[in-house]
Motif scaffolding. Sequence first.
Motif, PDB file in Angstrom:
ATOM      1  N   ARG A  15       0.809  -1.222   0.000  1.00 36.87           N
ATOM      2  CA  ARG A  15       0.000   0.000   0.000  1.00 36.87           C
ATOM      3  C   ARG A  15       0.841   1.269   0.000  1.00 36.87           C
ATOM      4  N   CYS A  16       1.793   1.355   0.965  1.00 39.82           N
ATOM      5  CA  CYS A  16       2.516   2.618   1.149  1.00 39.82           C
ATOM      6  C   CYS A  16       3.991   2.542   0.747  1.00 39.82           C
ATOM      7  N   ASN A  17       4.445   1.382   0.322  1.00 43.02           N
ATOM      8  CA  ASN A  17       5.826   1.184  -0.142  1.00 43.02           C
ATOM      9  C   ASN A  17       6.847   1.439   0.961  1.00 43.02           C
ATOM     10  N   HIS A  18       6.422   1.299   2.218  1.00 46.10           N
ATOM     11  CA  HIS A  18       7.288   1.517   3.370  1.00 46.10           C
ATOM     12  C   HIS A  18       8.013   0.209   3.711  1.00 46.10           C
ATOM     13  N   PRO A  19       9.341   0.233   3.853  1.00 47.79           N
ATOM     14  CA  PRO A  19      10.038  -1.001   4.240  1.00 47.79           C
ATOM     15  C   PRO A  19       9.863  -1.295   5.727  1.00 47.79           C
ATOM     16  N   TYR A  20       9.631  -2.569   6.054  1.00 47.00           N
ATOM     17  CA  TYR A  20       9.515  -2.992   7.443  1.00 47.00           C
ATOM     18  C   TYR A  20      10.089  -4.387   7.591  1.00 47.00           C
ATOM     19  N   SER A  21      10.346  -4.777   8.814  1.00 43.83           N
ATOM     20  CA  SER A  21      10.963  -6.057   9.102  1.00 43.83           C
ATOM     21  C   SER A  21      10.038  -7.202   8.687  1.00 43.83           C
ATOM     22  N   ALA A  22      10.601  -8.226   8.098  1.00 43.35           N
ATOM     23  CA  ALA A  22       9.813  -9.374   7.643  1.00 43.35           C
ATOM     24  C   ALA A  22       9.238 -10.150   8.823  1.00 43.35           C
ATOM     25  N   SER A  23       9.779  -9.961  10.019  1.00 40.81           N
ATOM     26  CA  SER A  23       9.261 -10.672  11.184  1.00 40.81           C
ATOM     27  C   SER A  23       7.928 -10.100  11.669  1.00 40.81           C
ATOM     28  N   GLU A  24       7.587  -8.875  11.257  1.00 42.13           N
ATOM     29  CA  GLU A  24       6.307  -8.281  11.645  1.00 42.13           C
ATOM     30  C   GLU A  24       5.213  -8.830  10.744  1.00 42.13           C
ATOM     31  N   GLU A  25       3.989  -8.900  11.280  1.00 40.39           N
ATOM     32  CA  GLU A  25       2.902  -9.500  10.527  1.00 40.39           C
ATOM     33  C   GLU A  25       2.366  -8.597   9.418  1.00 40.39           C
ATOM     34  N   SER A  26       2.414  -7.271   9.627  1.00 42.53           N
ATOM     35  CA  SER A  26       1.982  -6.329   8.596  1.00 42.53           C
ATOM     36  C   SER A  26       2.699  -5.002   8.798  1.00 42.53           C
ATOM     37  N   CYS A  27       2.489  -4.094   7.881  1.00 41.43           N
ATOM     38  CA  CYS A  27       3.175  -2.802   7.903  1.00 41.43           C
ATOM     39  C   CYS A  27       2.754  -1.997   9.138  1.00 41.43           C
ATOM     40  N   PRO A  28       3.707  -1.550   9.961  1.00 39.85           N
ATOM     41  CA  PRO A  28       3.355  -0.782  11.168  1.00 39.85           C
ATOM     42  C   PRO A  28       2.723   0.565  10.834  1.00 39.85           C
ATOM     43  N   ARG A  29       3.101   1.165   9.732  1.00 39.16           N
ATOM     44  CA  ARG A  29       2.528   2.454   9.348  1.00 39.16           C
ATOM     45  C   ARG A  29       1.047   2.294   8.987  1.00 39.16           C
ATOM     46  N   CYS A  30       0.735   1.265   8.205  1.00 39.74           N
ATOM     47  CA  CYS A  30      -0.659   1.030   7.821  1.00 39.74           C
ATOM     48  C   CYS A  30      -1.502   0.612   9.025  1.00 39.74           C
ATOM     49  N   ARG A  31      -0.931  -0.179   9.933  1.00 41.06           N
ATOM     50  CA  ARG A  31      -1.655  -0.566  11.159  1.00 41.06           C
ATOM     51  C   ARG A  31      -2.005   0.662  11.983  1.00 41.06           C
ATOM     52  N   SER A  32      -1.052   1.584  12.094  1.00 37.26           N
ATOM     53  CA  SER A  32      -1.272   2.808  12.858  1.00 37.26           C
ATOM     54  C   SER A  32      -2.372   3.661  12.221  1.00 37.26           C
ATOM     55  N   ILE A  33      -2.368   3.750  10.908  1.00 38.22           N
ATOM     56  CA  ILE A  33      -3.387   4.531  10.200  1.00 38.22           C
ATOM     57  C   ILE A  33      -4.765   3.904  10.404  1.00 38.22           C
ATOM     58  N   ARG A  34      -4.850   2.576  10.309  1.00 35.19           N
ATOM     59  CA  ARG A  34      -6.136   1.900  10.507  1.00 35.19           C
ATOM     60  C   ARG A  34      -6.650   2.095  11.935  1.00 35.19           C
ATOM     61  N   ARG A  35      -5.750   2.037  12.903  1.00 34.81           N
ATOM     62  CA  ARG A  35      -6.136   2.248  14.307  1.00 34.81           C
ATOM     63  C   ARG A  35      -6.646   3.675  14.504  1.00 34.81           C
ATOM     64  N   SER A  36      -5.960   4.657  13.937  1.00 32.72           N
ATOM     65  CA  SER A  36      -6.391   6.054  14.048  1.00 32.72           C
ATOM     66  C   SER A  36      -7.755   6.253  13.389  1.00 32.72           C
ATOM     67  N   ASN A  37      -7.961   5.629  12.239  1.00 31.98           N
ATOM     68  CA  ASN A  37      -9.245   5.740  11.555  1.00 31.98           C
ATOM     69  C   ASN A  37     -10.368   5.142  12.393  1.00 31.98           C
ATOM     70  N   ALA A  38     -10.102   4.024  13.049  1.00 28.97           N
ATOM     71  CA  ALA A  38     -11.114   3.397  13.894  1.00 28.97           C
ATOM     72  C   ALA A  38     -11.487   4.312  15.063  1.00 28.97           C
TER      73      ALA A  38
END
Length: 62
Positions: A15-38
């Motif tokens: 979605r955002c082309n942000h690099p993140y560690s492969a050990s994480e389940e999903s992109c931390p930036r997108c998770r944060s945005i979804r949480r803020s939207n909720a």
Amino acid sequence: MTDQTGTEQTVRCDRCNHPYSASEESCPRCRSIRRSNAVIVTLLIMLVILALVGWIGTLVLT
């Protein structure tokens, strides 16, 4: 797409082309945005309910 950076493997978010560690389940930036939207949606719903209760209360008292 994966990149090899030292010993840590990274993945780029689709979605955002942000690099993140492969050990994480999903992109931390997108998770944060979804949480803020909720939180924003929840607050808007609460505001609408409060406005309706106030409007109905005004009608009852007058």
